[in-house]
Design a protein around this motif. Structure first.
Motif, mmCIF file in Angstrom:
data_model
loop_
_atom_site.group_PDB
_atom_site.id
_atom_site.type_symbol
_atom_site.label_atom_id
_atom_site.label_comp_id
_atom_site.label_asym_id
_atom_site.label_seq_id
_atom_site.Cartn_x
_atom_site.Cartn_y
_atom_site.Cartn_z
ATOM 1 N N LEU A 1 0.990 -1.345 0.126
ATOM 2 C CA LEU A 1 0.095 0.056 0.060
ATOM 3 C C LEU A 1 0.761 1.247 0.013
ATOM 4 O O LEU A 1 1.959 1.164 0.547
ATOM 5 C CB LEU A 1 -1.067 -0.095 1.096
ATOM 6 C CG LEU A 1 -1.548 -1.182 1.636
ATOM 7 C CD1 LEU A 1 -1.139 -2.143 2.516
ATOM 8 C CD2 LEU A 1 -3.243 -0.846 2.257
ATOM 9 N N HIS B 1 -2.766 4.422 2.211
ATOM 10 C CA HIS B 1 -3.111 3.311 2.449
ATOM 11 C C HIS B 1 -3.959 2.801 1.116
ATOM 12 O O HIS B 1 -4.794 1.930 1.215
ATOM 13 C CB HIS B 1 -4.291 3.122 3.630
ATOM 14 C CG HIS B 1 -3.563 3.506 4.840
ATOM 15 N ND1 HIS B 1 -4.185 3.339 6.082
ATOM 16 C CD2 HIS B 1 -2.396 3.969 5.076
ATOM 17 C CE1 HIS B 1 -3.313 3.520 7.015
ATOM 18 N NE2 HIS B 1 -2.315 3.828 6.513
ATOM 19 N N GLU B 2 -3.697 3.174 0.095
ATOM 20 C CA GLU B 2 -4.312 2.942 -1.428
ATOM 21 C C GLU B 2 -3.339 1.552 -1.871
ATOM 22 O O GLU B 2 -2.251 1.301 -1.700
ATOM 23 C CB GLU B 2 -4.268 3.892 -2.212
ATOM 24 C CG GLU B 2 -5.058 5.219 -2.258
ATOM 25 C CD GLU B 2 -4.751 6.062 -2.936
ATOM 26 O OE1 GLU B 2 -3.790 6.279 -3.595
ATOM 27 O OE2 GLU B 2 -5.692 6.951 -3.396
ATOM 28 N N ILE B 3 -4.100 0.462 -2.187
ATOM 29 C CA ILE B 3 -3.393 -0.756 -2.703
ATOM 30 C C ILE B 3 -2.473 -0.581 -3.807
ATOM 31 O O ILE B 3 -3.278 -0.230 -4.827
ATOM 32 C CB ILE B 3 -4.575 -1.928 -2.533
ATOM 33 C CG1 ILE B 3 -5.128 -2.145 -1.288
ATOM 34 C CG2 ILE B 3 -3.692 -3.076 -3.183
ATOM 35 C CD1 ILE B 3 -6.194 -3.087 -1.106
#
Length: 325
Positions: free
Chosen positions: A297, A301-303
């Protein structure tokens, strides 16, 4: 069990079916039942095609609905319909019954390995894995091969495979007793254990062991009656951290957690942001835990990428994560 074992089991059931006078009395029925038994012994694993989509879908669904109670009846019905449309003058009931036995036996034997199945879904929607028989058991496979060879050299197939299954039944009873003895011994050393996972190996006298207590997890091997410990970890439940909550939205990690009952997790901060990694402790191999789930991430916190499956070196993992981006 593995595909090869399921194939020889289908052939053996086709031979066993000659004890049925409705089958042995008609060459057409003999052929139809043999086809039904072979196809039925493979049918529950037709979900292997899910691998073509991705590992997460395969892991979440393999040995799930295709091994469930409704599938016990759906598979033989579909196979019987197809065979009766292509092979004329067959006894539909007896064809269905032998095909059903092939499907049921496939599901039944799969319960005994460490992977297990959802055999009693939807009544009991959980994995049942007894950890008694290795996914490829050389004794079971060779016994079937010997039976097929004896048939080829002129022995009666019905009585040959009936005797073979009597031997294999005794073998299963022995393996269950051996596994229970291992379980009781480990439990005597860890009376506070909440879970004890056993995974059979290719060797009859060797077992992979994971012991979970309220505070610790032990990874060990039982060999020749001696328990050898490899690692001890604190038992840590998955924390209520936002980074892990966000990682668990990823289908790869979600599929891993739906399958694995004994794992460790870690969160590391790296140049791209964060890496959340889970490893299954049941599958220790040469000092490593190759069955993993990993999610990368960014700082928001974006994958970025993820993977679940078997990884035996870091270069392979790097390539998998690059492909996933």
């Amino acid at each position: 069990m593995d595909t090869g074992t399921h194939v020889v089991m289908g052939v053996a059931l086709g031979g066993l079916a000659t004890l049925d006078p409705i089958v042995s009395g008609s060459p057409t029925m003999t052929q139809a039942v043999m086809l039904g038994a072979i196809i039925g012994s493979q049918a529950p694993d037709f979900d292997t095609v899910l691998k073509l989509k991705n590992n997460a879908t395969y892991l979440r669904h393999h040995r799930g609905v295709t091994h469930s109670i409704p599938a016990w009846f759906i598979w033989p019905t579909l196979i019987t319909i197809v065979l009766t449309l292509t092979i004329p003058n067959v006894n539909v009931l007896h064809l269905w019954l032998w095909t059903f036995l092939a499907v049921f036996l496939h599901v039944f034997v799969d319960i005994f390995n460490a992977y297990g199945t959802k055999a009693f879904a939807p009544i009991k929607d959980k994995w049942i894995a007894l950890g008694v028989i290795n996914i490829f058991d050389i004794f079971i496979f060779i016994t079937h091969i010997i039976g097929i060879i004896l048939w080829r050299f002129g022995t009666d197939p019905g009585w040959t495979f009936l005797a073979m299954y009597a031997v294999i039944t005794c073998y299963y009873i022995w393996r269950v007793r051996a596994q229970r003895a291992v379980y009781r011994y480990v439990k005597s050393l860890h009376p506070d254990a909440t879970h004890i996972f056993t995974s059979p190996t290719y060797r009859w006298n060797s077992w992979h062991i994971v012991v979970r207590t309220k505070d610790e997890m032990y990874v060990a091997k039982m060999k020749n009656g001696t328990l050898e410990y490899f690692e001890t970890y604190p038992f840590e439940t998955i924390p209520d951290l936002q980074i892990i909550k966000d990682a668990r939205k990823d289908p790869n990690l979600s599929a891993f957690l739906s399958f694995s009952p004994a794992y460790r997790w870690e969160v590391t901060e790296e140049s791209h942001g964060y890496t959340v990694k889970f490893v299954d402790l049941r599958y220790r191999s040469k000092g490593h835990y190759p069955f993993i789930a990993i999610v990368r991430l960014n700082s928001e916190h974006e994958i970025l990428s993820s993977y679940t499956g078997w990884i035996f070196n870091n270069e392979t993992l790097k390539r998998k994560l690059e492909v996933a981006i």
